[in-house]
Design a protein around this motif. Structure first.
Motif, PDB file in Angstrom:
ATOM      1  N   THR A  17      38.250  41.505  38.208  1.00 41.74           N
ATOM      2  CA  THR A  17      38.529  42.273  39.429  1.00 41.74           C
ATOM      3  C   THR A  17      38.444  41.364  40.652  1.00 41.74           C
ATOM      4  N   GLU A  59      33.839  38.525  19.087  1.00 42.52           N
ATOM      5  CA  GLU A  59      33.390  37.129  18.946  1.00 42.52           C
ATOM      6  C   GLU A  59      34.270  36.201  19.780  1.00 42.52           C
ATOM      7  N   ARG A  90      33.084  29.340  28.206  1.00 44.41           N
ATOM      8  CA  ARG A  90      32.195  30.333  27.604  1.00 44.41           C
ATOM      9  C   ARG A  90      31.194  29.690  26.666  1.00 44.41           C
TER      10      ARG A  90
HETATM   11  P1  AP5 Z   1      36.323  43.569  35.109  1.00 44.30           P
HETATM   12  O1  AP5 Z   1      36.679  42.985  36.418  1.00 44.30           O
HETATM   13  O2  AP5 Z   1      37.428  43.810  34.131  1.00 44.30           O
HETATM   14  O3  AP5 Z   1      35.126  42.740  34.436  1.00 44.30           O
HETATM   15  P2  AP5 Z   1      35.125  41.344  33.688  1.00 44.30           P
HETATM   16  O4  AP5 Z   1      33.872  40.641  34.065  1.00 44.30           O
HETATM   17  O5  AP5 Z   1      36.418  40.621  33.910  1.00 44.30           O
HETATM   18  O6  AP5 Z   1      34.970  41.881  32.204  1.00 44.30           O
HETATM   19  P3  AP5 Z   1      35.777  41.576  30.877  1.00 44.30           P
HETATM   20  O7  AP5 Z   1      35.349  42.625  29.890  1.00 44.30           O
HETATM   21  O8  AP5 Z   1      37.254  41.465  31.120  1.00 44.30           O
HETATM   22  O9  AP5 Z   1      35.206  40.217  30.501  1.00 44.30           O
HETATM   23  P4  AP5 Z   1      35.077  39.592  29.144  1.00 44.30           P
HETATM   24  O10 AP5 Z   1      34.512  38.310  29.520  1.00 44.30           O
HETATM   25  O11 AP5 Z   1      34.338  40.342  28.100  1.00 44.30           O
HETATM   26  O12 AP5 Z   1      36.568  39.679  28.556  1.00 44.30           O
HETATM   27  P5  AP5 Z   1      37.778  38.624  28.532  1.00 44.30           P
HETATM   28  O13 AP5 Z   1      39.014  39.370  28.781  1.00 44.30           O
HETATM   29  O14 AP5 Z   1      37.457  37.430  29.340  1.00 44.30           O
HETATM   30  O15 AP5 Z   1      35.539  44.941  35.378  1.00 44.30           O
HETATM   31  C1  AP5 Z   1      35.088  45.743  34.311  1.00 44.30           C
HETATM   32  C2  AP5 Z   1      35.191  47.233  34.731  1.00 44.30           C
HETATM   33  O16 AP5 Z   1      34.276  47.475  35.806  1.00 44.30           O
HETATM   34  C3  AP5 Z   1      36.585  47.639  35.247  1.00 44.30           C
HETATM   35  O17 AP5 Z   1      36.848  48.940  34.859  1.00 44.30           O
HETATM   36  C4  AP5 Z   1      36.439  47.544  36.770  1.00 44.30           C
HETATM   37  O18 AP5 Z   1      37.312  48.426  37.427  1.00 44.30           O
HETATM   38  C5  AP5 Z   1      34.982  47.936  36.961  1.00 44.30           C
HETATM   39  N1  AP5 Z   1      34.345  47.280  38.115  1.00 44.30           N
HETATM   40  C6  AP5 Z   1      34.560  46.003  38.545  1.00 44.30           C
HETATM   41  N2  AP5 Z   1      33.775  45.732  39.615  1.00 44.30           N
HETATM   42  C7  AP5 Z   1      33.035  46.868  39.847  1.00 44.30           C
HETATM   43  C8  AP5 Z   1      32.046  47.212  40.822  1.00 44.30           C
HETATM   44  N3  AP5 Z   1      31.644  46.335  41.760  1.00 44.30           N
HETATM   45  N4  AP5 Z   1      31.508  48.459  40.764  1.00 44.30           N
HETATM   46  C9  AP5 Z   1      31.892  49.348  39.823  1.00 44.30           C
HETATM   47  N5  AP5 Z   1      32.855  49.080  38.864  1.00 44.30           N
HETATM   48  C10 AP5 Z   1      33.414  47.853  38.888  1.00 44.30           C
HETATM   49  O19 AP5 Z   1      37.711  38.149  27.010  1.00 44.30           O
HETATM   50  C11 AP5 Z   1      38.059  39.015  25.945  1.00 44.30           C
HETATM   51  C12 AP5 Z   1      37.891  38.291  24.621  1.00 44.30           C
HETATM   52  O20 AP5 Z   1      38.785  37.152  24.556  1.00 44.30           O
HETATM   53  C13 AP5 Z   1      36.503  37.689  24.350  1.00 44.30           C
HETATM   54  O21 AP5 Z   1      35.602  38.637  23.829  1.00 44.30           O
HETATM   55  C14 AP5 Z   1      36.846  36.563  23.365  1.00 44.30           C
HETATM   56  O22 AP5 Z   1      37.054  37.070  22.063  1.00 44.30           O
HETATM   57  C15 AP5 Z   1      38.182  36.050  23.904  1.00 44.30           C
HETATM   58  N6  AP5 Z   1      38.005  34.938  24.876  1.00 44.30           N
HETATM   59  C16 AP5 Z   1      38.370  34.958  26.193  1.00 44.30           C
HETATM   60  N7  AP5 Z   1      38.065  33.786  26.773  1.00 44.30           N
HETATM   61  C17 AP5 Z   1      37.508  33.015  25.822  1.00 44.30           C
HETATM   62  C18 AP5 Z   1      36.970  31.700  25.814  1.00 44.30           C
HETATM   63  N8  AP5 Z   1      36.940  30.931  26.927  1.00 44.30           N
HETATM   64  N9  AP5 Z   1      36.453  31.217  24.656  1.00 44.30           N
HETATM   65  C19 AP5 Z   1      36.484  31.954  23.518  1.00 44.30           C
HETATM   66  N10 AP5 Z   1      36.975  33.207  23.452  1.00 44.30           N
HETATM   67  C20 AP5 Z   1      37.490  33.734  24.601  1.00 44.30           C
END
Ligand code: AP5
Length: 222
Positions: A17, A59, A90
């Protein structure tokens, strides 16, 4: 000085976000490894086909693949004037590789977004994304609603069910949280309270980045 940013924080902290908002405001690319992987899954590429099951279990995809993806992306011309990384690094191996990639460039500014665990679980349990364009629905949107960007149907992300969320949090504590200590000793590291309304977080984030950039520009290296 180029703004070379990375966002740390657990799943649901608001990295995506805030990265999106800041990137738009500054005209720099937001590079989300989660988005890149979800696009690869949607396009059924070789990486996507391998990553899907791993992501659905909560994972991490293997370091070598992720480092290759980020190295290629950071090498594109639009990243030369700065970028914001969301979801990478990560692991300590990814962070060490990023330091190698960044050798000779302006220092990395590292922002850790801090949010209590019960709030993370609540946010991820209620998050929606657009089935068509992948855009995250605004806070308070419900599954079945329409995406504000393209009109597509809002659905739950496949890794946002309760069991997988708890696994993602465990994986975060085990493999990603050590990066906070890895980066904390650098003068361009800052923490931001992410448990505030999004506009408040954005204001604190902008102030933290400005302060870290001033430190970096003064030539203090991490
Ligand atoms: P949002 O902004 O979507 O939060 P986020 O921190 O980006 O959370 P993610 O779940 O996207 O992070 P993640 O690290 O698990 O997933 P990623 O896609 O990187 O906000 C979350 C919610 O809260 C939304 O609904 C938003 O509207 C709300 N919100 C935001 N701010 C707010 C506030 N202030 N107040 C209230 N509500 C609020 O990774 C997914 C998968 O990909 C991983 O599990 C892994 O399998 C793989 N992957 C990705 N990157 C790697 C890597 N570098 N190495 C290995 N695997 C990887």
């Amino acid at each position: 000085m180029a703004l070379n940013l990375l966002m740390l924080g657990p799943p649901g902290a608001g990295k995506g976000t805030q990265a999106e908002r800041f990137a738009k405001a500054k005209g720099i690319p937001k590079i989300s490894t989660g988005d890149i992987l979800r696009e690869a899954v949607a396009n059924k590429t070789e990486i996507g086909l391998r990553a899907k099951a791993i992501m659905d279990r909560g994972e991490l995809v293997n370091d070598e693949v992720m480092i290759g993806i980020v190295q290629e992306r950071l090498g594109r011309p639009d990243a030369a004037g700065g970028f914001i990384l969301d979801g990478f690094p990560r692991t300590v191996a990814q962070a060490a590789a990023l330091d190698g990639i960044m050798t000779g460039h302006d220092p990395l500014i590292v922002i850790d977004i801090v949010v209590p665990e019960d709030e993370l679980v609540r946010r991820l349990g209620t998050r929606t994304i657009c089935r068509l364009c992948g855009e995250t629905g605004p806070v308070g949107c419900e599954v079945g609603g329409a995406c504000a960007k393209c009109g597509g149907r809002l659905v739950q992300r496949t890794d946002d069910n309760k069991a997988v969320v708890l696994e993602r949090l465990k994986v975060y504590h085990r493999q990603t949280e050590p990066l906070v200590e890895f980066y904390r000793i650098r003068p361009t590291f800052r923490s931001v309270d992410g448990a505030q309304p999004p506009d408040r977080v954005a204001a604190d984030l902008a102030a933290a980045i400005a302060a870290a950039a001033a430190t970096g520009a003064a030539g203090v290296q991490g």
